[in-house]
Structure formats: structure tokens, C-alpha cells
Design an enzyme around this catalytic site. Structure first.
Site, mmCIF file in Angstrom:
data_model
loop_
_atom_site.group_PDB
_atom_site.id
_atom_site.type_symbol
_atom_site.label_atom_id
_atom_site.label_comp_id
_atom_site.label_asym_id
_atom_site.label_seq_id
_atom_site.Cartn_x
_atom_site.Cartn_y
_atom_site.Cartn_z
ATOM 1 N N ASN A 9 0.874 -1.173 0.000
ATOM 2 C CA ASN A 9 0.000 0.000 0.000
ATOM 3 C C ASN A 9 0.910 1.222 0.000
ATOM 4 O OD1 ASN A 9 -1.759 2.073 0.496
ATOM 5 N ND2 ASN A 9 -2.357 1.398 2.553
ATOM 6 N N TRP A 10 1.043 1.821 -1.171
ATOM 7 C CA TRP A 10 1.989 2.935 -1.306
ATOM 8 C C TRP A 10 1.484 4.207 -0.626
ATOM 9 C CZ3 TRP A 10 3.731 2.739 -7.206
ATOM 10 C CH2 TRP A 10 4.359 1.519 -7.438
ATOM 11 N N LYS A 11 0.204 4.216 -0.242
ATOM 12 C CA LYS A 11 -0.417 5.415 0.341
ATOM 13 C C LYS A 11 -0.173 6.609 -0.592
ATOM 14 C CE LYS A 11 -0.104 3.233 4.810
ATOM 15 N NZ LYS A 11 0.037 3.338 6.273
ATOM 16 N N GLU A 97 -6.642 4.749 7.994
ATOM 17 C CA GLU A 97 -6.427 6.177 7.711
ATOM 18 C C GLU A 97 -7.685 6.795 7.108
ATOM 19 O OE1 GLU A 97 -2.794 5.607 5.515
ATOM 20 O OE2 GLU A 97 -1.803 5.040 7.383
ATOM 21 N N GLU A 167 -5.019 -4.771 10.664
ATOM 22 C CA GLU A 167 -4.020 -3.724 10.838
ATOM 23 C C GLU A 167 -4.286 -2.970 12.139
ATOM 24 O OE1 GLU A 167 -2.138 -2.587 6.792
ATOM 25 O OE2 GLU A 167 -3.787 -1.239 7.196
ATOM 26 N N GLY A 173 2.873 2.473 10.801
ATOM 27 C CA GLY A 173 3.814 3.579 10.634
ATOM 28 C C GLY A 173 4.544 3.971 11.909
ATOM 29 N N SER A 212 3.878 -1.985 10.352
ATOM 30 C CA SER A 212 5.332 -2.029 10.573
ATOM 31 C C SER A 212 5.949 -3.393 10.243
ATOM 32 C CB SER A 212 5.678 -1.595 12.005
ATOM 33 O OG SER A 212 5.249 -0.260 12.229
ATOM 34 N N GLY A 233 3.100 -0.934 4.298
ATOM 35 C CA GLY A 233 3.148 0.494 3.995
ATOM 36 C C GLY A 233 4.566 0.927 3.683
ATOM 37 N N GLY A 234 5.253 1.457 4.695
ATOM 38 C CA GLY A 234 6.585 2.031 4.508
ATOM 39 C C GLY A 234 7.559 1.128 3.763
HETATM 40 P P1 13P Z 1 3.330 0.494 7.700
HETATM 41 O O1 13P Z 1 3.843 -0.790 7.085
HETATM 42 O O2 13P Z 1 4.052 1.715 7.202
HETATM 43 O O3 13P Z 1 3.233 0.404 9.176
HETATM 44 O O4 13P Z 1 1.820 0.677 7.151
HETATM 45 C C1 13P Z 1 0.947 -0.368 7.255
HETATM 46 C C2 13P Z 1 -0.293 -0.020 6.495
HETATM 47 O O5 13P Z 1 -1.038 0.849 6.885
HETATM 48 C C3 13P Z 1 -0.551 -0.749 5.249
HETATM 49 O O6 13P Z 1 -1.841 -0.508 4.775
#
Ligand code: 13P
Length: 253
Positions: A9-11, A97, A167, A173, A212, A233-234
Site C-alpha cells: 500500500n503505497w499510500k 487512515e 491492521e 507507521g 510495521s 506500507g513504509g
Molecule cells: P506500515 O507498514 O508503514 O506500518 O503501514 C501499514 C499499512 O497501513 C498498510 O496498509
């Protein structure tokens, strides 16, 4: 055997240049294990170009959000049919989010989940509790409310075409990952909830963990019986980091 799905998920990150480097790196390093699928979910403006970059590779494509409506006067929204038209197979719905920052309720999420399925997209339904909810012993109640809102809207049978992502909000994050035991406990709870409706669907559905996830903690999480991969995410923004997670899944399959 459910196999693993490792989804990025590149956000709201990326550019034409950085996406190219990222996707070329991922495509070059896809693990050979057929039990591991890789999925990338870029921001809307880049979906078409990323579709071109993954063409001919086994990497799958998804979006991060979808309208609950099929078409019409909904300025700024994107219909599921449009996502499918540009090559998406998956769409994330109910990310925390969007729930927290955009005010999406469980009912809204359920309608988006339904809209995705109606058009033939596979929804990735995100559920998870905040730190406050966990510390007050509300985790399973919160998960049940988020899951039941969708089950009430669409029923159990269509979950065959869906993915769930647990999640915990406190792990997103933050660098704080749920322990494998904490994650497995909630994943098992989710599968049992689905099992109470239809054992076959519960057995087949993939339940991803997100929050994470990194190359060095992925195997510990994914080796649990009810954890079928990750929503990343990250660590999905650098090909080496993302591939390290994919390799962890491949090493277990
Ligand atoms: P992180 O891996 O940055 O914690 O984000 C997780 C996330 O929200 C994936 O949708």
C-alpha cells in the site's frame, strides 16, 4: 493451502520516476515460489502507468480506495469499473487512515466492499483497533463490529472473493509491530467469526497482517497458521525492502 499475498500500500507516495525504479526492482526480484503473490497499490494517477510497468510479470495491481457508487455526479470519486478498466484486480477498503481521517464509517466501508465485488474487484477489507481500544480490552469487540457491518451488508458467500487485512492502528507507521502471538490471536478470531457463518469460506480466505512489517519480522508473523501475508506500507516503497518481505514468505512456502 492458501499461499501468501504480500501487498504494497503505497499510500500517498511516489512519482513517475520513483515508481519506475520501484516497480522495475520488484519485477526483477519476484520470488520464484508460486505460493507467494505480490500486489502493488499505487495512488490513482499512477495506476495506468504502473499497469504498463508490471505487464508480463506476475505482479498484481490494486487501488487504495473506491467509490460506493457505480457512476454519476460524485466529484473527485473513482468508480470500481474505472479501476478495473485500467487493470486493477484488487482494491483496499476501510483502511484505518480513511476511517480516522476521512470519516469513513463501517457502513460506508461495507458499501464500498459491496461496490467492489459487484464490479468484480477483490476487496481487501482492513480492520483493526486503536491503542486505546486494545488497552481497554475492546480489540475483539471492535473487530467484530467492523466485520459484522460488512457481513450484514453482503453475506458470507462473497467473502470467497475478498481478502481481510488485520491492521492494528497502533502498529501502522510506528515501527511497533504486533507480536506474532498478538497478531495470530486476532487472525484466529477473525477466521473463527467467518467460520461461524461458513467453514469453507473461512478456510480459504487470506487474512493479511499490516503494521510495521519489515524483512526482519515478516517470517515470524507469516509462520503463524492464520497469517497469510502482509499489507505493507513504509517497507513497500523500496524494492529491496518489499522483496525481503516477499522472500520471507517464500522461505515458508
Ligand atoms: P506500515 O507498514 O508503514 O506500518 O503501514 C501499514 C499499512 O497501513 C498498510 O496498509
Amino acid at each position: 493451502m492458501r499461499g501468501y499475498l504480500v501487498a504494497g500500500n503505497w499510500k500517498m507516495n511516489g512519482s513517475n520516476a520513483s515508481n519506475r525504479a520501484l516497480v522495475e526492482g520488484i519485477v526483477a526480484g519476484v520470488p520464484s515460489s508460486s505460493d507467494v503473490q505480490l500486489l502493488v497499490c499505487p495512488p490513482f494517477p499512477y495506476i495506468s502507468s504502473v499497469a504498463g510497468l508490471i505487464e508480463g510479470s506476475p505482479v498484481l495491481l490494486g487501488a487504495q480506495n473506491v467509490s460506493a457508487h457505480a457512476s454519476g455526479a460524485f466529484t473527485g470519486e473513482t468508480a470500481g469499473s474505472m479501476l478495473q478498466d485500467v487493470g486493477c484486480e484488487f482494491v483496499i477498503v476501510g483502511h484505518s487512515e480513511r476511517r480516522a481521517l476521512m470519516g469513513e464509517t463501517s457502513k460506508t466501508v461495507a458499501l464500498k466492499f459491496k461496490a467492489a465485488l459487484d464490479i468484480g474487484l477483490k476487496p481487501i477489507l482492513c480492520v483493526g483497533e486503536t491503542l486505546e481500544q486494545r488497552e481497554s480490552g475492546q480489540t475483539k469487540t471492535v473487530i467484530d463490529e467492523q466485520m459484522n457491518a460488512v457481513l450484514d451488508e453482503v453475506g458470507i458467500d462473497v467473502f470467497s472473493d475478498a481478502v481481510i487485512a488485520y491492521e492494528p492502528v497502533w502498529a501502522i507507521g510506528t515501527g511497533v509491530t504486533a507480536s506474532p502471538e498478538q497478531a495470530q490471536e486476532v487472525h484466529r478470531h477473525i477466521r473463527r467469526l467467518l467460520e461461524s457463518h461458513n467453514a469453507g469460506v473461512a478456510e480459504r480466505i487470506k487474512i493479511l497482517y499490516g503494521g510495521s512489517v519489515k524483512g526482519d519480522n515478516a517470517a515470524g508473523l507469516f509462520s503463524n497458521p492464520d497469517i497469510d501475508g502482509g499489507l505493507i506500507g513504509g517497507a513497500s516503497l523500496k524494492s529491496d525492502d518489499f522483496l525481503a518481505i516477499a522472500e520471507a514468505a517464500a522461505s515458508l512456502s
